[in-house]
Design an enzyme around this catalytic site. Structure first.
Site, mmCIF file in Angstrom:
data_model
loop_
_atom_site.group_PDB
_atom_site.id
_atom_site.type_symbol
_atom_site.label_atom_id
_atom_site.label_comp_id
_atom_site.label_asym_id
_atom_site.label_seq_id
_atom_site.Cartn_x
_atom_site.Cartn_y
_atom_site.Cartn_z
ATOM 1 N N ALA A 58 55.784 -13.749 -20.059
ATOM 2 C CA ALA A 58 55.257 -12.790 -20.148
ATOM 3 C C ALA A 58 55.231 -11.621 -21.756
ATOM 4 O O ALA A 58 55.561 -12.610 -22.359
ATOM 5 C CB ALA A 58 55.842 -11.867 -19.188
ATOM 6 N N TYR A 85 51.847 -1.757 -20.944
ATOM 7 C CA TYR A 85 52.608 -2.992 -20.335
ATOM 8 C C TYR A 85 52.727 -2.807 -18.927
ATOM 9 O O TYR A 85 52.237 -4.388 -18.236
ATOM 10 C CB TYR A 85 54.275 -3.148 -20.730
ATOM 11 C CG TYR A 85 55.348 -3.989 -20.224
ATOM 12 C CD1 TYR A 85 54.873 -5.233 -20.157
ATOM 13 C CD2 TYR A 85 55.692 -3.886 -19.376
ATOM 14 C CE1 TYR A 85 55.704 -6.377 -19.465
ATOM 15 C CE2 TYR A 85 57.264 -3.910 -19.030
ATOM 16 C CZ TYR A 85 56.875 -5.848 -18.927
ATOM 17 O OH TYR A 85 57.604 -6.779 -18.083
#
Length: 283
Positions: free
Chosen positions: A62, A127
């Protein structure tokens, strides 16, 4: 022999899965870093997945630089959203099992009770928004996906809060830590074990699950626990988030309710203190 692909293999969770893989010799393991599985290059990613041909994908890779994501939102979206869609599509077409790791940052932090999997998502930073988009893309193209939301991850591997605090507690006479953000830390080794409990389970039951260690604490209380276990004499002061501005806003409350993963998969969830002690022993 079934083949397990771990993306983000050099990160905290990927590294813990590598340690754990020695107990699961019945699988062929592929630990892929960003050169072998390019989450930032979608056309390349499709080819790489076809070449590896995994039966199980543990997507631990990620874009996790929360503050940097505010200015690198396109890259964060490619890695956390668009690449996840490509992986979920591959899993769907090839009947591969997919466990995708998500985050407590999909919530806005206004809850006062532990968040269940059904709680309303409303990210307050880039995010969190890209991770939520990744969840939705996953579920849209592959209803057989398992998504695990986790929080405050640390490990003996990589850079993380526990290691940083240990260093600061040794080096400084006093440090200030925010005391108004509440949640629970996650020892990556415990999360890795929970993932393998799911992979090994008799029945695959898709959906969203929460996983973090037990306990409800602030970052300040987390540092006090690190200090006590490590025997450091540094003066630790609690401060409000307003005194420590960051480019990305953080949720004030992101405690996760773990009852679903316990009920469905019988996953054991250790208390945060015992897991912190384990990790600090290894450090």
């Amino acid at each position: 022999m079934k083949k397990i692909l771990v993306t983000g293999a050099t990160g905290q969770l990927g590294s813990e899965l590598k340690v754990l893989s020695e107990n699961y010799w019945q699988y062929e393991w592929v630990f892929a870093d960003r050169t072998q599985v390019s989450l930032d290059h979608l056309s390349k990613l499709k080819i790489q997945l076809e070449l590896i041909r995994p039966n199980v994908i543990l997507n631990c890779g990620a874009y996790t630089a929360v503050d940097k994501a505010e200015s690198e939102n396109e890259l964060a979206d490619i890695v956390n959203h668009q690449a996840v869609k490509v992986i979920a599509q591959y899993a769907n077409y090839n009947q591969a099992k997919l466990i995708h790791i998500s985050t407590d940052y999909v919530f806005d932090g206004t809850s006062s009770t532990a968040l269940t999997e059904e709680a309303t998502t409303q990210p307050i930073n880039v995010y969190g928004a890209t991770k939520r988009a990744g969840e939705l893309a996953c579920l849209e193209v592959n209803s057989n996906t398992i998504i695990i939301r986790t929080s405050w991850v640390y490990s003996r591997f990589g850079n993380n809060f526990v290691k940083t605090m240990q260093r600061l507690l040794k080096e400084r006479d006093s440090i200030s830590v925010v005391n108004d953000q509440v949640g629970s830390p996650t020892y990556a080794a415990d999360l890795a074990k929970a993932m393998m409990d799911i992979v090994s389970a008799k029945e695959w039951i898709p959906g969203i699950y929460n996983y973090s260690n037990e306990g409800e604490i602030s970052w300040y209380e987390f540092v006090l626990a690190i200090q006590e276990i490590g025997g450091y004499s540094c003066d630790v002061k609690g401060i409000p988030s307003a005194s420590y501005p960051t480019p990305a806003k953080r949720p004030a409350f992101s405690l996760l309710d773990k009852s679903e993963i316990k009920a469905v998969y019988g996953v054991e969830v250790p208390g945060y203190l015992s897991s912190l002690r384990k990790c600090m022993d290894l450090l």
